[in-house]
Design a protein around this motif. Structure first.
Motif, PDB file in Angstrom:
ATOM      1  N   LEU A 242       0.852  -1.187   0.000  1.00  9.83           N
ATOM      2  CA  LEU A 242       0.000   0.000   0.000  1.00  9.83           C
ATOM      3  C   LEU A 242       0.888   1.237   0.000  1.00  9.83           C
ATOM      4  O   LEU A 242       1.717   1.435   0.889  1.00  9.83           O
ATOM      5  N   ILE A 243       0.732   2.072  -1.036  1.00 11.71           N
ATOM      6  CA  ILE A 243       1.425   3.352  -1.134  1.00 11.71           C
ATOM      7  C   ILE A 243       0.451   4.428  -0.686  1.00 11.71           C
ATOM      8  O   ILE A 243      -0.663   4.526  -1.216  1.00 11.71           O
ATOM      9  N   LYS A 244       0.852   5.227   0.291  1.00 12.68           N
ATOM     10  CA  LYS A 244      -0.028   6.267   0.826  1.00 12.68           C
ATOM     11  C   LYS A 244       0.643   7.630   0.666  1.00 12.68           C
ATOM     12  O   LYS A 244       1.816   7.795   1.007  1.00 12.68           O
ATOM     13  N   LYS A 245      -0.104   8.577   0.131  1.00 11.43           N
ATOM     14  CA  LYS A 245       0.393   9.943   0.030  1.00 11.43           C
ATOM     15  C   LYS A 245      -0.222  10.767   1.145  1.00 11.43           C
ATOM     16  O   LYS A 245      -1.443  10.866   1.262  1.00 11.43           O
ATOM     17  N   GLN A 246       0.633  11.351   1.955  1.00 11.43           N
ATOM     18  CA  GLN A 246       0.180  12.161   3.076  1.00 11.43           C
ATOM     19  C   GLN A 246       1.229  13.212   3.384  1.00 11.43           C
ATOM     20  O   GLN A 246       2.431  12.907   3.402  1.00 11.43           O
ATOM     21  N   ASP A 247       0.770  14.461   3.583  1.00 12.46           N
ATOM     22  CA  ASP A 247       1.678  15.556   3.922  1.00 12.46           C
ATOM     23  C   ASP A 247       2.735  15.741   2.837  1.00 12.46           C
ATOM     24  O   ASP A 247       3.906  15.988   3.123  1.00 12.46           O
ATOM     25  N   ASN A 248       2.311  15.605   1.585  1.00 18.19           N
ATOM     26  CA  ASN A 248       3.192  15.776   0.430  1.00 18.19           C
ATOM     27  C   ASN A 248       4.367  14.811   0.438  1.00 18.19           C
ATOM     28  O   ASN A 248       5.437  15.097  -0.108  1.00 18.19           O
ATOM     29  N   ARG A 249       4.177  13.655   1.065  1.00 16.34           N
ATOM     30  CA  ARG A 249       5.189  12.601   1.052  1.00 16.34           C
ATOM     31  C   ARG A 249       4.506  11.297   0.691  1.00 16.34           C
ATOM     32  O   ARG A 249       3.325  11.100   0.931  1.00 16.34           O
ATOM     33  N   LEU A 250       5.290  10.368   0.146  1.00 18.72           N
ATOM     34  CA  LEU A 250       4.794   9.031  -0.131  1.00 18.72           C
ATOM     35  C   LEU A 250       5.355   8.069   0.910  1.00 18.72           C
ATOM     36  O   LEU A 250       6.529   8.151   1.286  1.00 18.72           O
ATOM     37  N   TRP A 251       4.476   7.160   1.339  1.00 19.99           N
ATOM     38  CA  TRP A 251       4.838   6.164   2.340  1.00 19.99           C
ATOM     39  C   TRP A 251       4.397   4.798   1.829  1.00 19.99           C
ATOM     40  O   TRP A 251       3.473   4.687   1.035  1.00 19.99           O
ATOM     41  N   ARG A 252       5.055   3.758   2.342  1.00 22.37           N
ATOM     42  CA  ARG A 252       4.710   2.405   1.895  1.00 22.37           C
ATOM     43  C   ARG A 252       4.625   1.478   3.097  1.00 22.37           C
ATOM     44  O   ARG A 252       5.298   1.658   4.121  1.00 22.37           O
ATOM     45  N   CYS A 253       3.775   0.475   2.953  1.00 18.63           N
ATOM     46  CA  CYS A 253       3.755  -0.625   3.914  1.00 18.63           C
ATOM     47  C   CYS A 253       3.336  -1.884   3.173  1.00 18.63           C
ATOM     48  O   CYS A 253       2.751  -1.820   2.089  1.00 18.63           O
ATOM     49  N   THR A 254       3.669  -3.024   3.738  1.00 21.04           N
ATOM     50  CA  THR A 254       3.220  -4.304   3.198  1.00 21.04           C
ATOM     51  C   THR A 254       2.223  -4.888   4.176  1.00 21.04           C
ATOM     52  O   THR A 254       2.565  -5.189   5.323  1.00 21.04           O
ATOM     53  N   GLN A 255       0.986  -5.007   3.722  1.00 18.60           N
ATOM     54  CA  GLN A 255      -0.053  -5.542   4.593  1.00 18.60           C
ATOM     55  C   GLN A 255      -0.402  -6.959   4.151  1.00 18.60           C
ATOM     56  O   GLN A 255      -0.179  -7.335   2.994  1.00 18.60           O
ATOM     57  N   PRO A 256      -0.935  -7.764   5.066  1.00 18.63           N
ATOM     58  CA  PRO A 256      -1.101  -9.192   4.777  1.00 18.63           C
ATOM     59  C   PRO A 256      -2.320  -9.532   3.921  1.00 18.63           C
ATOM     60  O   PRO A 256      -2.626 -10.708   3.741  1.00 18.63           O
ATOM     61  N   ARG A 257      -3.004  -8.528   3.385  1.00 20.08           N
ATOM     62  CA  ARG A 257      -4.275  -8.805   2.704  1.00 20.08           C
ATOM     63  C   ARG A 257      -4.506  -7.761   1.623  1.00 20.08           C
ATOM     64  O   ARG A 257      -3.830  -6.746   1.555  1.00 20.08           O
ATOM     65  N   SER A 258      -5.505  -8.033   0.797  1.00 19.39           N
ATOM     66  CA  SER A 258      -5.912  -7.057  -0.209  1.00 19.39           C
ATOM     67  C   SER A 258      -6.793  -5.989   0.423  1.00 19.39           C
ATOM     68  O   SER A 258      -7.645  -6.298   1.259  1.00 19.39           O
ATOM     69  N   PRO A 259      -6.638  -4.714   0.025  1.00 15.72           N
ATOM     70  CA  PRO A 259      -7.559  -3.680   0.512  1.00 15.72           C
ATOM     71  C   PRO A 259      -8.894  -3.689  -0.220  1.00 15.72           C
ATOM     72  O   PRO A 259      -9.814  -2.977   0.173  1.00 15.72           O
ATOM     73  N   PHE A 260      -9.002  -4.524  -1.262  1.00 17.23           N
ATOM     74  CA  PHE A 260     -10.219  -4.532  -2.080  1.00 17.23           C
ATOM     75  C   PHE A 260     -11.127  -5.670  -1.639  1.00 17.23           C
ATOM     76  O   PHE A 260     -11.336  -6.660  -2.338  1.00 17.23           O
ATOM     77  N   ASP A 261     -11.658  -5.511  -0.414  1.00 21.80           N
ATOM     78  CA  ASP A 261     -12.462  -6.570   0.202  1.00 21.80           C
ATOM     79  C   ASP A 261     -13.837  -6.077   0.639  1.00 21.80           C
ATOM     80  O   ASP A 261     -14.463  -6.666   1.510  1.00 21.80           O
ATOM     81  N   VAL A 262     -14.320  -4.977   0.022  1.00 18.56           N
ATOM     82  CA  VAL A 262     -15.618  -4.418   0.395  1.00 18.56           C
ATOM     83  C   VAL A 262     -16.713  -5.196  -0.330  1.00 18.56           C
ATOM     84  O   VAL A 262     -16.769  -5.199  -1.569  1.00 18.56           O
ATOM     85  N   VAL A 263     -17.581  -5.846   0.421  1.00 20.10           N
ATOM     86  CA  VAL A 263     -18.632  -6.697  -0.141  1.00 20.10           C
ATOM     87  C   VAL A 263     -19.898  -5.893  -0.419  1.00 20.10           C
ATOM     88  O   VAL A 263     -20.686  -6.249  -1.300  1.00 20.10           O
ATOM     89  N   ALA A 264     -20.093  -4.789   0.298  1.00 21.23           N
ATOM     90  CA  ALA A 264     -21.266  -3.944   0.088  1.00 21.23           C
ATOM     91  C   ALA A 264     -20.944  -2.537   0.570  1.00 21.23           C
ATOM     92  O   ALA A 264     -20.065  -2.350   1.424  1.00 21.23           O
ATOM     93  N   TRP A 265     -21.664  -1.560   0.021  1.00 20.75           N
ATOM     94  CA  TRP A 265     -21.479  -0.182   0.483  1.00 20.75           C
ATOM     95  C   TRP A 265     -22.708   0.648   0.144  1.00 20.75           C
ATOM     96  O   TRP A 265     -23.466   0.326  -0.769  1.00 20.75           O
ATOM     97  N   HIS A 266     -22.878   1.734   0.897  1.00 19.70           N
ATOM     98  CA  HIS A 266     -23.912   2.707   0.562  1.00 19.70           C
ATOM     99  C   HIS A 266     -23.414   4.089   0.977  1.00 19.70           C
ATOM    100  O   HIS A 266     -22.691   4.253   1.955  1.00 19.70           O
ATOM    101  N   GLY A 267     -23.782   5.107   0.186  1.00 16.70           N
ATOM    102  CA  GLY A 267     -23.367   6.468   0.481  1.00 16.70           C
ATOM    103  C   GLY A 267     -23.242   7.285  -0.787  1.00 16.70           C
ATOM    104  O   GLY A 267     -23.649   6.866  -1.880  1.00 16.70           O
ATOM    105  N   ASN A 268     -22.648   8.466  -0.650  1.00 21.09           N
ATOM    106  CA  ASN A 268     -22.488   9.371  -1.796  1.00 21.09           C
ATOM    107  C   ASN A 268     -21.044   9.795  -2.028  1.00 21.09           C
ATOM    108  O   ASN A 268     -20.778  10.668  -2.842  1.00 21.09           O
ATOM    109  N   LEU A 269     -20.103   9.195  -1.308  1.00 20.12           N
ATOM    110  CA  LEU A 269     -18.675   9.451  -1.522  1.00 20.12           C
ATOM    111  C   LEU A 269     -18.102   8.227  -2.226  1.00 20.12           C
ATOM    112  O   LEU A 269     -17.909   7.176  -1.610  1.00 20.12           O
ATOM    113  N   CYS A 270     -17.848   8.356  -3.522  1.00 21.59           N
ATOM    114  CA  CYS A 270     -17.434   7.199  -4.288  1.00 21.59           C
ATOM    115  C   CYS A 270     -16.698   7.657  -5.542  1.00 21.59           C
ATOM    116  O   CYS A 270     -16.815   8.813  -5.960  1.00 21.59           O
TER     117      CYS A 270
END
Length: 434
Positions: A242-270
């Motif tokens: 996972l590459i994250k941009k924050q405070d005008n810097r790029l950061w990285r971490c290795t996480q043990p899973r996929s971040p694309f695991d959303v099975v359902a959602w509702h809202g207006n921010l998409c």
């Protein structure tokens, strides 16, 4: 589980599930979510923002996003935001040729090159303008930008985007907007090139129509959002960078899973995509022509009404019918700063010099307008109805001056003779000939 169906409507409240019954009924965060999922809220506005401007989405996912690892710095020196690292430049017009393909094997993250910046991500002001070239998919890698939302304008090659909320495919002639704080990755089928506006201010929205009335410009129903989709068990059980941009810097971490695991959602921010061919162009049917604000697709307003943090403006195919009128854009010096790109075709004010994949920057009060050839042609043309076809130019227009980056000034294909396109504009004044 993949899906490329779409939910329609800009700013609508959406509700979508990849498995039947995955959305809780009547509660946002029940004691136990269906299928053993976790509830997670993504907020794009303060909790107490007015209802009409409150952006948020509830996600129901296999694991919450807190399941991650520690971050370390990630080096991508060509991606900049804010003006802290950029010096002011001379008040002159700038133009670049198409960004070369460069080193092979770059994905979307490593292929981003910043051209111009203003404002400050921490202050919630301004934009950064980038160009990208890539020929490699991101694979088991994701990007999350906490500094700003990203408006992506492909110029060559299609992008297949997988986001936490579903999948979108976007091709040249279309645009896509990724909200601030949402993870996504870009898959490609070959070399791709395009433009990005990283917006640090208020989220993009449709402009007010004023005297135009209720219909015109970009219609809300033509904006498409993805349906819920999550990656397979195989993808869920392998590490992801996972590459994250924050405070005008790029950061990285290795996480043990996929971040694309959303099975359902509702809202207006998409995330959402838009096909510019559905834009309802409005222009004069008598004489003169209106300001380019009538071509505004999306706007990020500022605290001063009418002075946008950023307007996204397009110049699509359209009929030119004005009588006794110089039809290309007039010569002008604007209070707003303009960064322009050309997706395909020919731009009528610069018929030869402005190339698809190229860019130009005219900062506040920097004079610009049609080149000598365009002026001569438009001044002597027989004014018949004429259609500008097979063309798509666009502009990121912002209330603050844009500072070119060191890359834009010293490494990108900057045209050092750009100003020569106006040297042929001779003084034809004759006091005896009114």
């Amino acid at each position: 589980m993949d899906s490329f169906s779409y939910l329609s409507g800009f700013g609508n409240q959406h509700a979508t599930e990849a498995l039947p019954g995955a959305l809780p009924v009547g509660r946002n965060s029940p004691q136990r979510c269906p299928y053993g999922l976790y509830a997670e809220l993504l907020s794009g506005a303060a909790f107490t923002a007015p209802r009409a401007g409150n952006l948020r989405t509830w996600m129901y996912r296999r694991q919450p996003s807190v399941v991650t690892a520690r971050y370390t710095p990630y080096e991508q020196p060509l991606w900049l935001s804010g003006t802290a690292q950029v010096e002011p430049s001379a008040p002159e017009p700038l133009r670049w040729g198409p960004l070369p393909w460069g080193q092979p094997g770059r994905d979307f993250v490593d292929g981003l090159c910043s051209y111009a910046v203003n404002g400050d991500p921490d202050a919630g002001l301004g934009i950064a303008v980038h160009l990208y070239v890539a020929d490699r998919s991101m694979g088991d890698r994701a990007l999350m930008n906490a500094d700003g939302e990203m408006l992506i304008v492909p110029q060559q090659g299609a992008l297949n985007l997988r986001t936490e909320l579903g999948c979108l495919r976007v091709e040249p002639g279309e645009i896509v907007v990724i909200p601030r704080g949402l993870s996504f990755k870009v898959e490609v089928e070959g070399p791709v090139r395009g433009y990005v506006c990283e917006n640090h201010g208020a989220a993009f929205r449709l402009p007010e129509l004023g005297p135009i009335g209720s219909n015109g410009l970009a219609n809300p129903r033509d904006f498409l959002a993805p349906v819920a989709a999550f990656e397979t068990d195989e993808a869920q059980n392998r590490p992801y960078e996972l590459i994250k941009k924050q405070d005008n810097r790029l950061w990285r971490c290795t996480q043990p899973r996929s971040p694309f695991d959303v099975v359902a959602w509702h809202g207006n921010l998409c995330p959402y995509k838009y096909d510019t061919r559905r834009f309802m162009t409005i222009n004069t049917v008598s004489f003169d022509h209106a300001d380019p604000s009538i071509f505004t697709v999306l706007t990020s307003p500022s605290d001063t009404p009418g002075w946008a943090n950023c307007d996204f403006v397009i110049f699509p195919p359209r009929w030119m019918v004005a009588e006794d009128t110089f039809r290309p854009p007039w010569y002008h010096r604007n209070v707003m700063s303009e960064f322009m790109g050309l997706v395909y075709g020919q731009y009528d004010a610069k018929p030869e010099g402005f190339k698809p994949g190229g860019a130009s920057l005219h900062n506040a009060f920097v004079p610009h307008g049609p080149d000598t050839e365009a002026f001569a042609g438009a001044s002597s043309a027989a004014l018949q109805p004429h259609k500008l076809d097979h063309t798509l130019a666009f502009m990121f227009e912002t209330r603050m001056r844009l500072r070119p980056t060191p890359f834009a000034l010293h490494e990108a294909p900057l045209e050092t003779t750009y100003d020569q396109c106006w040297v042929g504009l001779a003084d034809h004044f004759d006091a005896s000939k009114p």
